[in-house]
Design an enzyme around this catalytic site. Structure first.
Site, short mmCIF file in Angstrom:
data_model
loop_
_atom_site.label_atom_id
_atom_site.label_comp_id
_atom_site.label_asym_id
_atom_site.label_seq_id
_atom_site.Cartn_x
_atom_site.Cartn_y
_atom_site.Cartn_z
N GLU A 356 0.81 -1.22 0.00
CA GLU A 356 0.00 0.00 0.00
C GLU A 356 0.85 1.27 0.00
O GLU A 356 0.55 2.23 -0.71
CB GLU A 356 -0.94 0.00 1.20
CG GLU A 356 -1.98 -1.11 1.19
CD GLU A 356 -2.92 -1.05 0.00
OE1 GLU A 356 -2.90 -0.04 -0.74
OE2 GLU A 356 -3.67 -2.02 -0.20
N HIS A 443 -5.83 -5.83 -10.64
CA HIS A 443 -5.19 -6.75 -9.71
C HIS A 443 -4.94 -8.11 -10.34
O HIS A 443 -4.25 -8.95 -9.75
CB HIS A 443 -6.05 -6.92 -8.45
CG HIS A 443 -6.34 -5.63 -7.77
ND1 HIS A 443 -7.44 -4.87 -8.07
CD2 HIS A 443 -5.65 -4.95 -6.82
CE1 HIS A 443 -7.44 -3.77 -7.33
NE2 HIS A 443 -6.36 -3.79 -6.56
#
Length: 541
Positions: A356, A443
């Site tokens: 992240e 993703h």
């Protein structure tokens, strides 16, 4: 349960031609780009002063201006100056470029997101701001009504649209005057949504939409085990704030979904029990993850924090209820973690933190637009360098591997979220490039680059690393010999910070990493040849 099992997204708008000074074979003079040589402020001031001259030399129109975003200087004096572009004062998404200069600041080559000058005529929208806002709100509402279909791209709830910004959209197709509208809402996993809807200001047609939330020693964390945290004296006790890493801190949201949170404090500076029922335990994970990410970028690449400004990130834990996700936000420059199913499975694993926070690094550098192949590269960058964080930390309780999210058990069956040796093992990700791979969820299209990284690091075929068995095939049956994860990460980071732009796709990423490998080790080096072989192995030729 069908969830959007993604550590998050990144909202930014992302191609490439490159040159530069070639290093001698087997040498690595440019392995750790840094701003420290003359100071970042001075470098940025020089870039500001040079911008008009650069714009003129590139034959940009009188309406276009270059605004420096970043400067990377190699130890050999080569500069890579990253510029954003404006048109008649409007932000241009997909208009960024990187100017590559020698030690005397002479331009040697340019990497463009959108090559050449822009010509849009008058910047007067035919579609009103109100109409654009209504259009965006309608798009979001349509996504919310699709939630019953289990569509991972749908929303659970729409809150409202913000006033649109007039921009130039140049990230795909013909550059156009457009409205960029942010619609706030709630995603399927109960996480926040900042949906950007970009619509043509002449016709009202939606050009694209993308999510603005980025994601998925006596101190005991749930995942990291027993570690030694650097904290700050506060009154008669201590605060979970790290003065050695830009005052990065961890705060408690206590089940809330907004706000700055409450600082964690402790009387004896011994944090957590290692159990999820102690609120401090997840905080230990988060604080350690931020420190480990800082150390990886600082020690390996001489980068002072996520935005290279010496400031630490804020980590927020205990977000919402039963929130099975984690995300990075550029707005607050903060990392946020949910507590998972039953609020007792916090998503505070180390590779989640590295993943992240790397979204923040991408935002500060290439700003890979979060759609198509550039979106897949955006996600892969976080997987690749987040894995680098895990390798660099080398924890006994979380041994480094080429699995993503293996510690958080997000599916409840002990399986990781993603596999880098053969991405398709997750049931959705792409092992190899093929036409249309950019149509996949980012993703899953990221699998191509993740597979490239594994092949470049470890090579093809069967092997066991740190007790984990891998078997990585190539698309054409070729054999790839790995060069080690450290060199693979150095090549990727240098490509990201020097040669990737907002619109880089897989073909351009191959060129960028070959250029980076040439800078680091020489164009004819074994490392550069391995880069070519690994890309060929995933069908990027």
């Amino acid at each position: 349960m069908n969830r959007k099992l993604a550590f998050g997204a990144i909202a930014a708008a992302s191609a490439l031609i490159a040159a530069g000074v070639q290093a001698a074979a087997n040498a690595a003079p440019d392995a750790a780009p840094t701003h420290a040589a003359t100071g970042r402020a001075q470098l940025m001031d020089q870039a500001h002063k040079a911008a008009p001259r650069i714009a003129k030399s590139l034959a940009l129109s009188g309406k276009e201006r270059l605004v420096p975003r970043d400067v990377v200087v190699g130890e050999n004096g080569v500069r890579h100056v990253r510029y954003d572009r404006t048109y008649d004062g409007l932000r241009v998404i997909g208009g960024d470029l990187v100017v590559h200069e020698d030690a005397k600041q002479r331009v040697k080559s340019v990497t463009w997101a959108h090559k050449g000058s822009l010509s849009l005529g008058a910047v007067k929208p035919a579609v009103s701001r109100a109409s654009a806002e209504n259009k965006a709100h309608g798009v979001a509402q349509s996504m919310a009504t699709e939630r019953g279909r289990g569509d991972s791209d749908s929303l659970k709830r729409v809150k409202g649209a913000q006033s649109p910004d007039l921009i130039v959209w140049a990230a795909s197709g013909t550059p156009a005057l457009a409205w960029d509208t942010t619609v706030n809402g709630v995603q399927q996993d109960n996480g926040p949504s900042e949906l950007h809807v970009v619509s043509d200001a002449a016709t009202g047609k939606v050009l694209t939409k993308y999510e603005g939330i980025k994601g998925a020693a006596d101190d005991k964390g749930v995942h990291v085990g027993t570690v030694d945290l650097s904290t700050k004296k506060s009154g008669s006790g201590f605060e979970l704030k790290d003065p050695s890493r830009g005052d990065g801190s961890t705060v408690d949201l206590k089940g809330g979904t907004d706000g700055n949170g409450t600082p964690f404090t402790d009387d004896d500076d011994a944090w957590g029990t290692g159990k999820a029922d102690d609120p401090q335990s997840a905080a230990v994970d988060a604080q350690f993850g931020a420190a480990a990410t800082w150390d990886f970028y600082k020690k390996v690449f001489k980068r002072a924090g996520i935005f290279n400004d010496g400031k630490g990130a804020v980590s927020r834990v205990h977000y919402g209820k039963d929130f099975v996700n984690a995300f990075w936000s550029d707005d607050c420059r903060c990392m946020t973690y949910g507590d998972g199913e039953g609020n007792n499975h916090p998503l505070t694993a180390l590779d989640v933190a590295g993943h992240e926070m790397t979204h923040g690094v991408t935002s500060a550098t290439a700003q890979l637009v979060y759609e198509g192949e550039s979106g897949g590269l955006n996600e892969a960058t976080s997987d690749i360098l987040g894995t680098g964080v895990e390798w660099h930390a080398n924890l006994a309780d979380d041994k480094p591997d080429y699995l993503i999210g293996e510690e958080i058990d997000i599916r409840g069956d002990g399986s990781p979220l993603r596999y880098m040796d053969k991405p398709s093992k997750d049931g959705s990700s792409a092992d190899y490039w093929a036409a249309g791979v950019g149509d996949k969820d980012v993703h899953h299209s990221s699998g191509v680059a993740n597979h490239f990284y594994y092949l470049l690091s470890e090579g093809s075929g069967k092997k066991t690393v740190n007790g984990v068995e891998y078997d990585s095939p190539t698309q054409d049956g070729s054999t790839v010999t790995g060069i080690g994860h450290e060199k693979a990460e150095a090549i990727w980071y240098n490509a990201l910070t020097k040669y990737f732009t907002s619109t880089t796709d897989y073909k351009a990423a191959r060129k960028a990493t070959l250029k980076a490998a040439g800078d680091l080790y020489g164009a004819d080096s074994a490392e550069a040849k391995a880069v070519a072989a690994a890309w060929t192995g995933v069908n990027v030729k």
